[in-house]
Design a protein around this motif. Structure first.
Motif, mmCIF file in Angstrom:
data_model
loop_
_atom_site.group_PDB
_atom_site.id
_atom_site.type_symbol
_atom_site.label_atom_id
_atom_site.label_comp_id
_atom_site.label_asym_id
_atom_site.label_seq_id
_atom_site.Cartn_x
_atom_site.Cartn_y
_atom_site.Cartn_z
ATOM 1 N N ASP A 1 72.948 84.340 49.424
ATOM 2 C CA ASP A 1 72.870 82.888 49.177
ATOM 3 C C ASP A 1 71.460 82.364 49.403
ATOM 4 O O ASP A 1 70.967 81.515 48.651
ATOM 5 N N GLU A 2 70.828 82.890 50.434
ATOM 6 C CA GLU A 2 69.462 82.459 50.747
ATOM 7 C C GLU A 2 68.499 82.857 49.637
ATOM 8 O O GLU A 2 67.588 82.092 49.288
ATOM 9 N N ARG B 1 76.216 88.362 52.600
ATOM 10 C CA ARG B 1 76.550 87.183 51.793
ATOM 11 C C ARG B 1 75.587 86.034 52.095
ATOM 12 O O ARG B 1 75.139 85.331 51.186
ATOM 13 N N ASP B 2 75.300 85.850 53.368
ATOM 14 C CA ASP B 2 74.366 84.801 53.771
ATOM 15 C C ASP B 2 72.978 85.076 53.201
ATOM 16 O O ASP B 2 72.296 84.161 52.708
ATOM 17 N N GLU C 1 79.346 89.553 56.187
ATOM 18 C CA GLU C 1 78.994 88.126 56.323
ATOM 19 C C GLU C 1 77.490 87.908 56.196
ATOM 20 O O GLU C 1 77.038 86.967 55.534
ATOM 21 N N ARG C 2 76.729 88.793 56.798
ATOM 22 C CA ARG C 2 75.283 88.620 56.771
ATOM 23 C C ARG C 2 74.681 88.927 55.403
ATOM 24 O O ARG C 2 73.709 88.281 54.989
ATOM 25 N N THR D 1 78.475 93.245 48.955
ATOM 26 C CA THR D 1 79.430 92.133 48.853
ATOM 27 C C THR D 1 80.469 92.373 47.763
ATOM 28 O O THR D 1 81.548 91.802 47.818
ATOM 29 N N LYS E 1 66.877 87.006 57.078
ATOM 30 C CA LYS E 1 68.323 87.112 56.852
ATOM 31 C C LYS E 1 68.668 88.443 56.193
ATOM 32 O O LYS E 1 69.698 89.056 56.532
#
Length: 271
Positions: A240-241, A236-237, A233-234, A269, A219
């Motif tokens: 989170d991961e 942020r993903d 978006e990526r 971000t 990710k």
């Protein structure tokens, strides 16, 4: 020289006896000889005799014993595929037979022995898992239950390892293609999908941290190599991961890597 000559004579005598038995029209005589061969560990000879005799014995007093003995002789010679088929035939022909429990167990054992290393096609492994599970369902109190369960877990670990090796290969291929391109993105995405599916199927696997690490790294690499419209978006993903990885594996030696990723993600971000 005397001893060598005696050995040759003995061998010729045994071979001659065996050939005479093969040609004998007396099926009972051939069957008793097959049983003797089996007891003496001459399994290939037993197989040769029994392959013909199981048809002759069909419906008779020795039908069950001959078919089961054929399966065991095939198993002992390492012909596991034939053994599995013979044991299956016994189960379908004699579901309540004297050897039904052992035959059911040895279907799994035969397929277990045929199971290849994790990088290869795992169809025999899946077949062995299904066979052991069927055995455990049919004979929950069998004295062979513990061995079947142990083999079942070993086979499942092999399937998990195959998924891990596949996910790792996708990750490595993603890095191989260098900077942004469709191959790069598709391989990191494939790594994520493969690893996530494996964790859904085997949530308690010993490789849970390894799968999670591949997901986190993939990710982050997707974010690093993103086009402008997908970049935020990526990241942020990926962030989170990373937090999820640290929370689940606080003592992992890879938490420092996750923290470095978080710092990089926040630079994007927060802008």
């Amino acid at each position: 020289m005397f001893f060598i000559a005696c050995a040759v004579l003995l061998f010729c005598s045994c071979a001659g006896e065996y050939n005479r038995v093969l040609k004998s029209p007396d099926s009972d005589f051939r069957y008793e000889y097959a049983k003797q061969c089996f007891a003496e560990g001459k399994y290939q000879r037993a197989v040769t005799l029994l392959l013909d005799l199981v048809a002759v014995m069909k419906g008779g007093d020795n039908a069950q014993e001959s078919l089961y003995m054929l399966g065991m002789a095939q198993y002992m010679t390492g012909d596991y595929e034939s053994a599995a088929q013979t044991f299956k035939k016994y189960g379908s022909s004699f579901p309540k037979g004297v050897y039904a429990e052992k035959a059911s167990f040895y279907v799994g054992q035969s397929l277990f022995e045929s199971s290849p290393e994790p990088r290869l096609d795992q169809s025999p492994t899946i077949g062995a898992i299904n066979a052991y599970q069927a055995f455990l369902d049919l004979y929950p109190d069998s004295p062979m239950r513990q061995e079947a369960q142990s083999r079942l877990f070993e086979l499942q670990d092999k399937l998990i390892m195959k998924e891990y090796l596949s996910a790792k290969l996708y990750y490595n291929l993603g890095g191989y293609f260098g900077n942004i391109n469709s191959n790069n993105e598709s391989n990191y995405s494939a790594c994520i999908i493969t690893a996530e599916n494996a964790l859904k199927t085997y949530p308690f696997t010993k490789l849970r941290e390894d799968f999670s690490l591949l997901i986190m790294k993939s990710k982050f690499q997707l974010a690093e190599n993103s086009s402008d419209e997908k970049r935020l978006e990526r990241y942020r993903d990926a962030e989170d991961e990373c937090y999820g990885f640290i929370n689940e594996f606080p003592d992992s030696k890879e938490t420092e890597l996750a923290q470095r990723y978080i710092v990089k993600c926040k630079k994007v971000t927060k802008d």
